[in-house]
Design an enzyme around this catalytic site. Structure first.
Site, short mmCIF file in Angstrom:
data_model
loop_
_atom_site.label_atom_id
_atom_site.label_comp_id
_atom_site.label_asym_id
_atom_site.label_seq_id
_atom_site.Cartn_x
_atom_site.Cartn_y
_atom_site.Cartn_z
CG ASP A 1 -1.80 1.20 1.34
OD1 ASP A 1 -1.54 2.20 0.63
OD2 ASP A 1 -2.75 1.15 2.13
CE1 TYR B 1 -7.26 11.08 -9.73
CE2 TYR B 1 -7.91 12.89 -11.15
CZ TYR B 1 -7.22 11.71 -10.96
OH TYR B 1 -6.48 11.17 -11.99
#
Ligand code: NAI
Length: 252
Positions: free
Chosen positions: A62, A154
Site C-alpha cells: 500500500d 482528486y
C-alpha cells in the site's frame, strides 16, 4: 534499448497505465519492480515481462504506508542492486464534491495520490544520490492542471502532485536526480469505468464523452507509457520539474 541496466520501480504497476509502463520500461531493457495493492495482478504483469525475456519482480504494497514503502525499496535493492527510475503512478479517484466527500475519503485520496510520492522520495532519493542520480516520474492529471467537476479531493491531490514535482526537482537536481510529472487526459483504463460507476452513468456514454477532444478519442495506456519511457531515459537528460501533458489536446 534505451534503458539497458536501469532498475525501475512502478507503483500501481498492475493497473492500466502502470502495466503498460512496466511492459514498456522492460522492453527498453530496464529491470522492473511491479508494485501494487493487487499482488495477483502485479505477479501477472511481472510474468508477462519475464515471458518477453525481461527481468521483473512483483511486490505487494500500500503506497500510502511508510513501512510498505521502506520494504519495497529494501526488496528492490536486495534483488536488483539499485534504483535508477521510479514511476510514482498509483492513484485513486473519488467523484464527489466538497459536500459529498467524507474526511476519511479525502485522507485516503491524499494518502494514495500524494503521501505515497513523499514517502517514496524520502526513501529512494538517498539511494539515487549515492548512485549519482536518477529519474523520478509522478503521475499527475490534466485535472491537476486545470481542475474538473465533482472530483474535489482528486483535483486537489493531483495539483499537489504537479507542484511537489517542481519542488522535488529543485531540491534534488543538484544531486543529478530529475523529477517530472506526466499528466494524462482520459485514458482507457479501469479508472474511467470506476468513475462511470461512481457517477451512476452508463459506461459507454461516459467513455464517448472522454473522446470529446481535438484528437477525437481517449488515450491508450501505451501512449502514456511512451512518455514515461522518454522521461526515464537519458534522452530527457535536461528535462526536470516539467509537467508533461499527454491528453489528446484536452487542455487546449
Ligand atoms: P487503474 O485503476 O487502472 O490502476 C491503478 C492501480 O493502482 C491499480 O492497479 C491499483 O490496484 C493500484 N493502487 C491503488 N491504490 C493503491 C495503493 N494504495 N497502493 C498500491 N497500489 C494501489 O488506473 P490508471 O488509469 O492506470 O491510473 C494510473 C494513474 O494515472 C493514477 O494516478 C491516475 O490518477 C492517473 N490518471 C489516470 C487517468 C485516466 O483517465 N485513466 C487520467 C489522468 C490521470
Amino acid at each position: 534499448m534505451r534503458l539497458t541496466n536501469k532498475k525501475a520501480i512502478v507503483t500501481g504497476g498492475a493497473g492500466g497505465i502502470g502495466r503498460a509502463s512496466s511492459l514498456a520500461l522492460a522492453a527498453e531493457g530496464a529491470s522492473v519492480a511491479v508494485v501494487d495493492l493487487n499482488i495477483e495482478a502485479a505477479e501477472g504483469v511481472a510474468a508477462e515481462i519475464r515471458e518477453a525475456g525481461g527481468v521483473a519482480l512483483a511486490v505487494a504494497a500500500d503506497v500510502s504506508d511508510e513501512q510498505d514503502i521502506e520494504r519495497v525499496v529494501a526488496t528492490v535493492l536486495a534483488e536488483f542492486g539499485g534504483v535508477d527510475v521510479v514511476f510514482n503512478n498509483a492513484g485513486i479517484i473519488r467523484r464527489t464534491t466538497a459536500v459529498e466527500t467524507t474526511v476519511e475519503e479525502w485522507d485516503r485520496v491524499f494518502g494514495v495520490n500524494v503521501r505515497s510520492i513523499f514517502l517514496m522520495c524520502k526513501h529512494v532519493v538517498p539511494v539515487m544520490e549515492s548512485a549519482g542520480g536518477g529519474s523520478i516520474i509522478n503521475t499527475g492529471s490534466g485535472w491537476g492542471l486545470k481542475g474538473g467537476g465533482r472530483a474535489l479531493s482528486y483535483c486537489a491531490s493531483k495539483g499537489a502532485v504537479v507542484n511537489m514535482t517542481r519542488a522535488l526537482a529543485i531540491d534534488h537536481g543538484p544531486a543529478g536526480i530529475r523529477v517530472n510529472s506526466v499528466n494524462p487526459g482520459d485514458v482507457n483504463t479501469g479508472m474511467l469505468r470506476d468513475e462511470a460507476r461512481q457517477l451512476a452513468q452508463d459506461t459507454s456514454s461516459f467513455l464517448a464523452e472522454a473522446a470529446d477532444r481535438p484528437l477525437r478519442r481517449m488515450g491508450e495506456p501505451e501512449e502514456v507509457a511512451q512518455a514515461v519511457v522518454w522521461l526515464a531515459s537519458d534522452e530527457s537528460s535536461y528535462v526536470t520539474g516539467s509537467a508533461m501533458v499527454v491528453d489528446g489536446g484536452g487542455i487546449a
